[in-house]
Design a protein around this motif. Structure first.
Motif, PDB file in Angstrom:
ATOM      1  N   LYS A 102       0.823  -1.211   0.000  1.00 54.20           N
ATOM      2  CA  LYS A 102       0.000   0.000   0.000  1.00 54.20           C
ATOM      3  C   LYS A 102       0.860   1.265   0.000  1.00 54.20           C
ATOM      4  CE  LYS A 102      -4.684  -0.900   1.534  1.00 54.20           C
ATOM      5  NZ  LYS A 102      -4.739  -2.272   1.059  1.00 54.20           N
ATOM      6  N   GLN A 103       1.995   1.201   0.642  1.00 50.34           N
ATOM      7  CA  GLN A 103       2.900   2.354   0.634  1.00 50.34           C
ATOM      8  C   GLN A 103       3.453   2.574  -0.767  1.00 50.34           C
ATOM      9  OE1 GLN A 103       5.449   2.963   4.124  1.00 50.34           O
ATOM     10  NE2 GLN A 103       7.194   3.015   2.727  1.00 50.34           N
ATOM     11  N   ARG A 104       3.808   1.489  -1.447  1.00 52.19           N
ATOM     12  CA  ARG A 104       4.285   1.585  -2.824  1.00 52.19           C
ATOM     13  C   ARG A 104       3.170   2.094  -3.745  1.00 52.19           C
ATOM     14  NH1 ARG A 104       8.768  -1.523  -3.967  1.00 52.19           N
ATOM     15  NH2 ARG A 104       7.965  -1.990  -6.045  1.00 52.19           N
ATOM     16  N   ALA A 105       1.943   1.630  -3.489  1.00 56.17           N
ATOM     17  CA  ALA A 105       0.815   2.082  -4.302  1.00 56.17           C
ATOM     18  C   ALA A 105       0.571   3.572  -4.120  1.00 56.17           C
ATOM     19  CB  ALA A 105      -0.435   1.284  -3.935  1.00 56.17           C
ATOM     20  N   ALA A 106       0.713   4.053  -2.887  1.00 49.83           N
ATOM     21  CA  ALA A 106       0.547   5.485  -2.630  1.00 49.83           C
ATOM     22  C   ALA A 106       1.577   6.282  -3.426  1.00 49.83           C
ATOM     23  CB  ALA A 106       0.682   5.780  -1.141  1.00 49.83           C
ATOM     24  N   LEU A 145      -6.199   9.652  -2.234  1.00 46.72           N
ATOM     25  CA  LEU A 145      -5.279   8.579  -1.869  1.00 46.72           C
ATOM     26  C   LEU A 145      -5.987   7.496  -1.064  1.00 46.72           C
ATOM     27  CD1 LEU A 145      -2.200  10.788  -0.998  1.00 46.72           C
ATOM     28  CD2 LEU A 145      -2.202   8.978  -2.705  1.00 46.72           C
ATOM     29  N   VAL A 146      -6.790   7.918  -0.100  1.00 48.29           N
ATOM     30  CA  VAL A 146      -7.503   6.950   0.734  1.00 48.29           C
ATOM     31  C   VAL A 146      -8.464   6.131  -0.114  1.00 48.29           C
ATOM     32  CG1 VAL A 146      -9.233   6.739   2.568  1.00 48.29           C
ATOM     33  CG2 VAL A 146      -7.253   8.236   2.887  1.00 48.29           C
ATOM     34  N   GLU A 147      -9.191   6.789  -0.992  1.00 47.23           N
ATOM     35  CA  GLU A 147     -10.149   6.078  -1.849  1.00 47.23           C
ATOM     36  C   GLU A 147      -9.440   5.054  -2.724  1.00 47.23           C
ATOM     37  OE1 GLU A 147     -13.147   6.947  -5.610  1.00 47.23           O
ATOM     38  OE2 GLU A 147     -12.235   8.611  -4.523  1.00 47.23           O
ATOM     39  N   ALA A 148      -8.303   5.438  -3.306  1.00 47.75           N
ATOM     40  CA  ALA A 148      -7.587   4.538  -4.201  1.00 47.75           C
ATOM     41  C   ALA A 148      -6.942   3.377  -3.448  1.00 47.75           C
ATOM     42  CB  ALA A 148      -6.529   5.311  -4.974  1.00 47.75           C
ATOM     43  N   LEU A 149      -6.386   3.644  -2.292  1.00 47.23           N
ATOM     44  CA  LEU A 149      -5.652   2.601  -1.563  1.00 47.23           C
ATOM     45  C   LEU A 149      -6.571   1.565  -0.938  1.00 47.23           C
ATOM     46  CD1 LEU A 149      -2.830   4.674   0.177  1.00 47.23           C
ATOM     47  CD2 LEU A 149      -2.690   3.317  -1.902  1.00 47.23           C
ATOM     48  N   SER A 190      -8.752   3.540  10.580  1.00 50.47           N
ATOM     49  CA  SER A 190      -7.326   3.892  10.737  1.00 50.47           C
ATOM     50  C   SER A 190      -6.692   4.342   9.429  1.00 50.47           C
ATOM     51  CB  SER A 190      -6.562   2.687  11.282  1.00 50.47           C
ATOM     52  OG  SER A 190      -6.658   1.588  10.371  1.00 50.47           O
ATOM     53  N   ALA A 191      -7.482   4.560   8.369  1.00 51.98           N
ATOM     54  CA  ALA A 191      -6.913   4.843   7.055  1.00 51.98           C
ATOM     55  C   ALA A 191      -6.046   6.097   7.055  1.00 51.98           C
ATOM     56  CB  ALA A 191      -8.035   4.976   6.018  1.00 51.98           C
ATOM     57  N   ILE A 192      -6.533   7.183   7.647  1.00 50.16           N
ATOM     58  CA  ILE A 192      -5.776   8.440   7.643  1.00 50.16           C
ATOM     59  C   ILE A 192      -4.464   8.274   8.401  1.00 50.16           C
ATOM     60  CG2 ILE A 192      -5.783  10.861   8.340  1.00 50.16           C
ATOM     61  CD1 ILE A 192      -7.608  10.289   6.027  1.00 50.16           C
ATOM     62  N   THR A 193      -4.528   7.612   9.555  1.00 49.32           N
ATOM     63  CA  THR A 193      -3.307   7.374  10.334  1.00 49.32           C
ATOM     64  C   THR A 193      -2.314   6.547   9.541  1.00 49.32           C
ATOM     65  OG1 THR A 193      -4.569   7.478  12.395  1.00 49.32           O
ATOM     66  CG2 THR A 193      -2.402   6.434  12.480  1.00 49.32           C
ATOM     67  N   SER A 194      -2.815   5.517   8.868  1.00 48.73           N
ATOM     68  CA  SER A 194      -1.928   4.669   8.064  1.00 48.73           C
ATOM     69  C   SER A 194      -1.319   5.457   6.908  1.00 48.73           C
ATOM     70  CB  SER A 194      -2.706   3.466   7.518  1.00 48.73           C
ATOM     71  OG  SER A 194      -3.195   2.656   8.567  1.00 48.73           O
TER      72      SER A 194
END
Length: 366
Positions: free
Chosen positions: A130-134, A151-155, A163-167
């Motif tokens: 997910k970090q690579r995808a971002a 970013l949140v929607e895509a990931l 916890s999406a924003i924190t991640s």
């Protein structure tokens, strides 16, 4: 080499200069009375003394400026007591001299395949999927802010956990450490920047292989237009050599990345056709035939590829094979799509049947 501690008197003068200048205005030569100061001896003398002090303070300030300038030229950074790193431990190319300093590292992104990043020529670890995808999403929009919501929607495919924003913040922090390993703590990022509730990869700080690929395509077609097939061939091959797999592989299906991935794939196919057309133009039709045969099998509806394969076969002395390719394509178009082949293919078929002199191969260019 270490910078000598500043003299205590010089430190005092630095504090005193702005106050003295503000109170007394522009300094005059030492001992010279400013206009209008003639009067009772005490007042005039006091003003003259103050002006003389201001002059000395200004000289001290200029001396200090000269000292600091020389220190920077010698790669010396005066160390504060609370610094944890010595000046020698921080390369001069990594020091932040101002809020608009040059980026801390030369970063190259490769997206013509799975996402990769190189900092100062070294491959860096981009972390979890997910970090690579971002990062891939950000690279696809280099120079443009990408909102947190996007970013949140895509990931998380539109179903983010609490916890999406924190991640996401953790992913960005990790990426910043990877992309700017020499950035000092609490200094602004110069590669992956924050813009309100968005993140942005600064186009001045990064290079992207997709951009170089586009430049190679443009150079190749322009060289063909100028009648320079050898230069065109070099440009096409340089661009195609950048590909390692599907563009933006991690997120090629993401709504915000798909247009960029599709555009790059279409440009890649066009460059393959351009390269084969150039091979035919320089007389290397034997090399073009197998490449075009594989290409048309993988992309049977691309008419330009079919046209090039037929021409290459004809110039290789295989007239029957050239006609067979054209007629098989015509049948496929009629049966599968219900349409006739393009006028260009119909014209080529007629030219092959009459063995038109225009179809003859030019002299081979070495």
């Amino acid at each position: 080499m270490h910078a000598k501690p500043l003299d205590r008197e010089v430190r005092r003068t630095l504090t005193a200069v702005p106050v003295a200048v503000e109170e007394h205005g522009k300094a005059t030569e030492p001992g010279q009375l400013p206009p209008g100061s003639e009067g009772p001896g005490g007042s005039a003398r006091r003003i003259a003394e103050l002006e003389r002090e201001v002059w000395e303070l200004r000289r001290a300030n200029e001396t200090l400026k000269s000292y600091v300038s020389k220190a920077l030229e010698l790669d010396i950074t005066p160390r504060r007591r609370d610094d944890h790193l010595t000046a020698a431990a921080v390369p001069s190319s990594r020091r932040v001299l101002s809020p608009v300093a040059a980026p801390a590292a030369a970063v190259e992104f490769r997206v013509l395949g799975s996402i990769e990043a190189y900092v100062d020529g070294r491959l860096v670890d981009l972390g979890a999927p997910k970090q690579r995808a971002a990062l891939a999403l950000l690279v696809s929009q280099v120079g443009q802010p990408v909102s947190v919501d996007m970013l949140v929607e895509a990931l998380w495919d539109g179903r983010p956990p609490q916890s999406a924003i924190t991640s996401l913040h953790a992913y960005i922090a990790n990426l910043r450490r990877a992309l700017e390993p020499h950035r000092a703590p609490r200094t602004p990022a110069t590669v992956l920047c924050t813009r309100g509730r968005s993140y942005l990869l600064d186009s001045r700080a990064v290079e992207v292989d997709a951009h170089r690929f586009g430049e190679s395509a443009t150079a190749g077609w322009q060289a063909l237009d100028r009648g320079d097939p050898q230069r065109a061939l070099h440009a096409f091959e340089a661009g195609l050599a950048l590909w390692r797999g599907e563009a933006y592989a991690e997120v090629s299906a993401a709504r915000h990345v798909t247009p960029a991935a599709v555009r790059l794939e279409e440009l890649r196919l066009s460059m393959i056709e351009g390269r084969c057309a150039t091979l035919i133009a320089v007389g290397n039709h034997e090399l073009a035939v197998p490449e075009l045969a594989a290409f048309t099998q993988a992309h049977p509806l691309r008419e330009y590829g079919c046209e090039l394969l037929s021409l290459a076969l004809y110039r290789a002395g295989r007239q029957a094979n050239a006609l067979s390719v054209l007629r098989a394509h015509q049948k496929r178009m009629v049966e599968d799509l219900g349409i006739s082949p393009s006028p260009a293919l119909q014209h080529l078929e007629l030219e092959i049947l009459r063995q038109a002199p225009e179809l003859r191969a030019p002299g081979r260019v070495q």
